[in-house]
Design an enzyme around this catalytic site. Structure first.
Site, short mmCIF file in Angstrom:
data_model
loop_
_atom_site.label_atom_id
_atom_site.label_comp_id
_atom_site.label_asym_id
_atom_site.label_seq_id
_atom_site.Cartn_x
_atom_site.Cartn_y
_atom_site.Cartn_z
CD GLU A 203 -1.55 32.34 -85.62
OE1 GLU A 203 -2.39 33.18 -86.00
OE2 GLU A 203 -1.04 32.35 -84.49
NE ARG B 178 26.34 50.50 -92.66
CZ ARG B 178 26.56 51.33 -93.67
NH1 ARG B 178 26.43 52.64 -93.51
NH2 ARG B 178 26.90 50.85 -94.85
N GLY C 29 9.79 39.92 -81.58
CA GLY C 29 9.33 41.05 -82.38
C GLY C 29 7.84 41.22 -82.27
CD GLN C 30 5.85 46.51 -82.90
OE1 GLN C 30 5.38 46.64 -84.03
NE2 GLN C 30 6.07 47.52 -82.09
CB SER C 31 1.60 40.51 -83.25
OG SER C 31 0.74 39.62 -83.90
N GLY C 32 3.01 39.99 -86.28
CA GLY C 32 2.89 40.26 -87.70
C GLY C 32 4.18 40.66 -88.38
CB VAL C 33 7.55 41.55 -87.15
CG1 VAL C 33 8.16 40.35 -86.42
CG2 VAL C 33 8.64 42.46 -87.71
N GLY C 34 6.74 38.73 -88.92
CA GLY C 34 7.24 37.65 -89.75
C GLY C 34 8.03 36.59 -89.02
CE LYS C 35 6.93 36.94 -83.03
NZ LYS C 35 6.10 38.04 -83.56
CB SER C 36 5.12 32.12 -87.57
OG SER C 36 4.77 32.31 -86.21
CG HIS D 155 4.81 37.05 -78.56
ND1 HIS D 155 3.92 36.11 -79.04
CD2 HIS D 155 5.00 37.92 -79.59
CE1 HIS D 155 3.58 36.40 -80.28
NE2 HIS D 155 4.22 37.50 -80.63
CG ASP E 184 1.81 32.62 -80.23
OD1 ASP E 184 1.95 33.77 -80.71
OD2 ASP E 184 0.91 32.34 -79.43
#
Length: 316
Positions: free
Chosen positions: A202, A243, A153-160, A138, A177
């Site tokens: 998406e 850092r 990253g988790q779904s909804g984190v802003g990858k797309s 994913h 996706d």
């Protein structure tokens, strides 16, 4: 894993079908190729009959010197019920005994006009690509300045959304996706998109968009070598993030260790710019230029100078 049949070779490499048409749906079970030289002498104890068989100039020249009975015997033993295919190279004439045996056993007998080494090389690459270890992950795969970066990253984190911004900045989308990954060599991973969602992104609130239609053919590509993984995660105030950039983190995908970086997400951070710079910095590191190591060397030098200055202080 996708099936590979004899008819796939016929279509892919534009080979000529000489005999054994009824066996074109025979499936390959391995990517190995055999050139049955010692078998033509009559030694079939260790004959790898489940491999693709390639006959070149050397094999056929020896075959033509055999007696009629020997030709029939060798042809019969070469064409087994499990032999997926026989390919003759250089456009050479094929002995009738071999044609008869191939028709009798239903072994596809194909002919190529090219040299043996070239045919073997292309067939090997084709079969190894199909039989390579495979997995799906994913994430989003983007080509950034020639670096294959997979954003996870988790779904909804802003990858797309980040991938869309990267495409607007001139980079190319490979997959969104779901990324299909094949290990085509011991240290080489190739990522592609499932055909169902190829060139699609998406975006929550907008739905599905076609990147190639909106931005042109230069905004997408069909596959890309996976070089770098960037994992996006929500900012955790209690977590210590790198850092300086001295830490070398990796992630194991199939049998290959891929460099990995973790980027925290919080309002106000331009993720597309950060990932773009991360890819550029990754390229520099591969060229032997490391800003983190340069900073560490400067810091060490300055500390040494200050120690020397302290040592030269005259307290009298």
């Amino acid at each position: 894993m996708a099936k590979v049949q004899a008819k796939d070779l016929l279509e892919q490499f534009k080979l000529e079908l000489v005999a054994g048409e009824e066996g074109l749906e025979r499936e390959f079970i391995m990517s190995d190729i055999s050139r049955p030289g010692i078998e033509l002498t009559g030694y079939f104890r260790y004959y790898p009959k489940t491999r693709l068989q390639v006959l070149g100039k050397t094999e056929l020249s020896y075959f033509k010197d055999l007696s009629e009975e020997e030709k029939k015997d060798r042809s019969h033993k070469l064409c087994t019920r499990v032999t997926p295919c026989i390919v003759v190279t250089r456009g050479m004439d094929i002995p009738q005994e071999l044609i008869d045996a191939a028709n009798k056993r239903g072994v596809p007998l194909l002919r190529s006009p090219y040299k043996t080494t070239r045919v073997v090389s292309r067939l090997t690459n084709f079969l190894e690509a199909h039989f390579a270890p495979f997995t799906a992950m994913h994430g989003v795969l983007v080509d950034i300045h020639g670096v294959g970066v997979m954003i996870t990253g988790q779904s909804g984190v802003g990858k797309s959304e980040t991938a869309l911004e990267l495409v607007k900045r001139g980079h190319r989308l490979v997959a969104d996706d779901s990324v299909e990954i094949r290990q085509e060599d011991y240290d080489r991973l190739i990522g592609t998109s499932p055909k169902l969602i190829e060139h699609l992104l998406e975006i929550r609130g907008l739905g599905i968009i076609n990147v190639m239609t909106l931005f042109g053919a230069s905004a997408v590509r069909s596959h890309k070598k996976l070089d770098y993984v960037i994992n996006l995660e929500n900012w955790d105030e209690k977590k210590q993030y790198d850092r300086i950039g001295m830490d070398e983190e990796t992630i194991k995908i199939i049998d290959v260790d891929i460099p990995k970086a973790t980027v925290p997400v919080r309002p106000g951070r331009n993720l597309a710019v950060i990932i773009e710079v991360a890819a550029m910095n990754f390229r520099l590191k591969r060229l032997g230029v490391s800003a983190a190591e340069e900073f560490s060397a400067r810091l060490t030098k300055q500390i040494s100078q200050e120690k020397e200055n302290i040592g030269h202080i005259d307290y009298d």
